[in-house]
Motif scaffolding. Structure first.
Motif, short mmCIF file in Angstrom:
data_model
loop_
_atom_site.label_atom_id
_atom_site.label_comp_id
_atom_site.label_asym_id
_atom_site.label_seq_id
_atom_site.Cartn_x
_atom_site.Cartn_y
_atom_site.Cartn_z
N GLY A 244 -16.74 0.97 -1.50
CA GLY A 244 -16.29 1.15 -2.87
C GLY A 244 -15.53 2.45 -3.09
N ARG A 245 -15.24 3.16 -2.02
CA ARG A 245 -14.55 4.44 -2.17
C ARG A 245 -13.06 4.29 -1.84
N PRO A 246 -12.25 5.15 -2.44
CA PRO A 246 -10.79 5.05 -2.23
C PRO A 246 -10.43 5.09 -0.76
N VAL A 247 -9.37 4.39 -0.42
CA VAL A 247 -8.89 4.40 0.96
C VAL A 247 -8.15 5.70 1.24
N ALA B 248 -10.23 -3.67 -2.13
CA ALA B 248 -10.29 -4.24 -3.46
C ALA B 248 -9.71 -3.23 -4.43
N ILE C 287 -1.67 5.21 -14.28
CA ILE C 287 -2.12 4.26 -13.26
C ILE C 287 -3.60 3.98 -13.48
N THR C 288 -3.94 2.70 -13.59
CA THR C 288 -5.30 2.39 -14.03
C THR C 288 -6.19 1.86 -12.93
N THR C 289 -5.64 1.72 -11.73
CA THR C 289 -6.48 1.15 -10.68
C THR C 289 -6.45 2.02 -9.42
N VAL C 290 -7.47 1.86 -8.62
CA VAL C 290 -7.55 2.55 -7.33
C VAL C 290 -7.81 1.51 -6.26
N LEU C 291 -7.15 1.68 -5.13
CA LEU C 291 -7.42 0.79 -4.00
C LEU C 291 -8.61 1.34 -3.24
N VAL C 292 -9.64 0.54 -3.16
CA VAL C 292 -10.87 1.03 -2.50
C VAL C 292 -11.23 0.17 -1.31
N ASP C 293 -11.99 0.76 -0.45
CA ASP C 293 -12.62 0.06 0.66
C ASP C 293 -13.74 -0.79 0.07
N ARG D 89 2.28 1.73 -3.42
CA ARG D 89 1.23 2.22 -4.30
C ARG D 89 0.96 3.70 -4.07
N VAL E 265 0.84 -1.20 0.00
CA VAL E 265 0.00 0.00 0.00
C VAL E 265 0.88 1.25 0.00
N LYS F 259 -10.22 -1.22 -7.95
CA LYS F 259 -11.19 -0.84 -8.96
C LYS F 259 -10.46 -0.15 -10.10
#
Lengths: 158, 158
Positions: free
Chosen positions: A121-124, B143, A111-117, A98, A95, B145
């Motif tokens: 579903g929202r970004p950490v 996760a 960068i094509t991805t986001v780490l979410v809760d 990242r 993390v 996204k």
DNA sequence: GCAACTTGGTTTAATAATGCAACCATCGGA
DNA sequence: TCCGATGGTTGCATTATTAAACCAAGTTGC
């Protein structure tokens, strides 16, 4: 010695971590494992690394107790590589890597991805470091102290 | 290609970070810099690495905007390597590496230092990852996204 | 039950990175 | 002005990484 220097005996925990998982492939293998991959072929295809290297890395990770071998979950005679608690403990490192990239990369748009809760579903949030009494700490708010009990008063480094 | 694989163009931010600072020496140089070292000779002596390697690494870190060259603070004609904000941003990664070692190393008694809060002198807490609404998150609570706006729907990896 | 394909590697040989030591130019101090 | 310290560079040996070919055991189709 002309061999690649090892930090196994270094007293700095950062160096010790790097010695264990501080090469590109090991870190990425653990990333893939956290993402659910378990089979030799899965790692090989998703990472695109040479199979001999993968062999060596997987063996090293198993030796260090970061991965463990288990019979394949699909009932076949093959084996799977599963993360141990020590392996899952690498998560914060990934993390941090990242988030550093997200914050400082020259081409963040790639960068094509986001780490979410998962739940929302929202970004950490960004990783946070707190003092014992819950003050948020930055690099400048911290220092290194010799560990009580360690008589080997060697060089003190970050 | 027979060249050492580069992750510069990878869409995974972890790979991108590793590409930038994912080798042993770069990380340790930044550690030393955070600890206040600035001169070529200081890095070389404290890390004990070959001077040619140090040269290459310092150059790479400067090129990437992690260190910057500045005239020596002692008024001499020499130069110093100072951390940029991007360089100081590596701090959480180093903390994560340190804490992983502290928690999982097979020989934790060989670790001779503790990271403390300067103000109280007491050890810091573990790095914490929170959701937007401040729930503490573990690896399993997160996760990946696809990033909104990124049309390159490539392989989604951790 | 057996040929063909998949899986999970090992081997080989080329190229790249690392490490050490020797060398060297410039700076700084006496 | 001489001499050591600083900050490198160069050359060579060793190690690591890589792609590609090969291989044995497991699985599948029939």
């Amino acid at each position: 010695m002309v061999k690649r220097t090892s930090f196994e005996k270094d007293d700095c925990p950062i160096a010790r971590s790097l010695d264990a998982i501080g090469d590109w492939w090991s870190m990425l293998i653990i990333r893939e494992a956290l993402f659910g991959r378990r089979r030799f072929g899965e790692f090989q295809k998703s990472l695109g690394l040479a199979k001999n290297i993968l062999t060596v890395r997987l063996r090293s990770l198993v030796d260090q107790g970061i991965l463990k071998l288990a019979p394949a979950s699909d009932g076949s005679a093959y084996q799977e590589y599963l993360l141990t608690p020590k392996g899952r403990g690498v998560f914060p490192i990934l993390v941090a890597l990242r988030q550093w990239s997200e914050e400082f990369d020259v081409h963040p748009e790639e960068i094509t991805t986001v780490l979410v809760d998962k739940q929302s579903g929202r970004p950490v949030r960004k990783l946070e470091l707190y003092s014992e009494d819950r003050r948020l700490l930055g690099a400048g708010d911290t220092a290194l102290k010799p560990r009580p009990g360690s008589k080997r008063a060697r060089r003190v480094s970050a």
